[in-house]
Scaffold this active site. Sequence first.
Site, PDB file in Angstrom:
ATOM      1  N   CYS A   4     -11.600   4.445   1.217  1.00 11.61           N
ATOM      2  CA  CYS A   4     -10.713   3.031   1.538  1.00 11.61           C
ATOM      3  C   CYS A   4     -11.587   2.093   2.050  1.00 11.61           C
ATOM      4  O   CYS A   4     -11.141   0.977   1.841  1.00 11.61           O
ATOM      5  CB  CYS A   4      -9.588   3.602   2.490  1.00 11.61           C
ATOM      6  SG  CYS A   4      -8.303   4.659   1.373  1.00 11.61           S
ATOM      7  N   ASP A  26      -7.050   2.321   8.136  1.00 11.79           N
ATOM      8  CA  ASP A  26      -6.626   3.867   8.205  1.00 11.79           C
ATOM      9  C   ASP A  26      -6.896   4.790   9.380  1.00 11.79           C
ATOM     10  O   ASP A  26      -7.301   5.972   9.231  1.00 11.79           O
ATOM     11  CB  ASP A  26      -6.955   4.534   6.880  1.00 11.79           C
ATOM     12  CG  ASP A  26      -6.193   3.777   5.707  1.00 11.79           C
ATOM     13  OD1 ASP A  26      -5.369   2.995   5.685  1.00 11.79           O
ATOM     14  OD2 ASP A  26      -6.522   4.382   4.660  1.00 11.79           O
ATOM     15  N   LYS A  52      -0.298   0.831   1.885  1.00 14.12           N
ATOM     16  CA  LYS A  52      -0.511   1.062   0.769  1.00 14.12           C
ATOM     17  C   LYS A  52      -0.510   2.514   0.435  1.00 14.12           C
ATOM     18  O   LYS A  52      -0.430   3.314   1.257  1.00 14.12           O
ATOM     19  CB  LYS A  52      -2.361   0.689   0.557  1.00 14.12           C
ATOM     20  CG  LYS A  52      -3.178   1.323   1.500  1.00 14.12           C
ATOM     21  CD  LYS A  52      -4.753   1.102   1.673  1.00 14.12           C
ATOM     22  CE  LYS A  52      -5.330   1.888   2.461  1.00 14.12           C
ATOM     23  NZ  LYS A  52      -5.372   3.338   1.972  1.00 14.12           N
TER      24      LYS A  52
HETATM   25  C1  VGL Z   1      -8.219   7.791   1.722  1.00 15.48           C
HETATM   26  C2  VGL Z   1      -8.400   9.605   0.341  1.00 15.48           C
HETATM   27  C3  VGL Z   1      -7.020   9.324  -0.006  1.00 15.48           C
HETATM   28  C4  VGL Z   1      -8.917   6.978   2.883  1.00 15.48           C
HETATM   29  C5  VGL Z   1      -7.058   7.634   1.553  1.00 15.48           C
HETATM   30  O1  VGL Z   1      -8.203   6.465   3.648  1.00 15.48           O
HETATM   31  O2  VGL Z   1     -10.078   6.690   2.766  1.00 15.48           O
HETATM   32  N1  VGL Z   1      -8.981   8.601   1.362  1.00 15.48           N
HETATM   33  N2  VGL Z   1      -6.308   8.577   0.833  1.00 15.48           N
END
Ligand code: VGL
Length: 196
Positions: free
Chosen positions: A151, A8, A106
């Site tokens: 994540c 991410d 995702k």
């Molecule tokens: C994430 C909160 C909501 C992450 C993704 O990538 O850690 N955190 N969506």
Amino acid sequence: MEALLIVDLQYDFLPGGRLAVPGGDEVIEEINRRQHDFPLVCATQDWHPPGHISFVSSHPGAELFSTISHRGGEQTLWPEHCVAGSRGAQLTEALDSVAIEAIFRKGMDLDIDSYSAFFDNGHRKDTGLSAYLHGRGVDHLVVCGLAADYCVYYTLLDALNEGFNVSVIEEAVRAIDEESWLALRNQLVLRGMRVL
Ligand code: VGL
Ligand code: ZN
């Protein structure tokens, strides 16, 4: 064989983004340097439809960062982030992406969140990452990216449960809440994760 998974590294999780992780930009150079040591590099993208269950805006009256119960589990309510196709959902251009063989997305189902790169939070749907890695002969997964306490943590946990040897690159992760990451990291170390 080892693989590096970059979690991410998207504009919305970087300073200036909708759900900025403190110091998130500090990991980029480290990841760019390290990724060339790996025979296989893959990445993830948080990729939500508009109106996603995890957005506070989908729950009128609810408070930002509060937790609601949903489908028998807990759901934290986040600012709108990583909307599919938006600039915030793009991997940062500062990330060297030449060596990235595959990108797993995702969080695409409206009704369920997905922190882990392997399964959604209800463990109902498989992203295919585990089969992909096994198919490539990977037995050791090294994880880096954002956010360490969400994540990255759930990805590390599922990787252990999927039977991989698992490592995290400490200098290449940043948390939303540093203290909670340190506690989660210790739990994973007790499960056999290595800290690089
Ligand atoms: C994430 C909160 C909501 C992450 C993704 O990538 O850690 N955190 N969506
Ligand atoms: Zn998300």
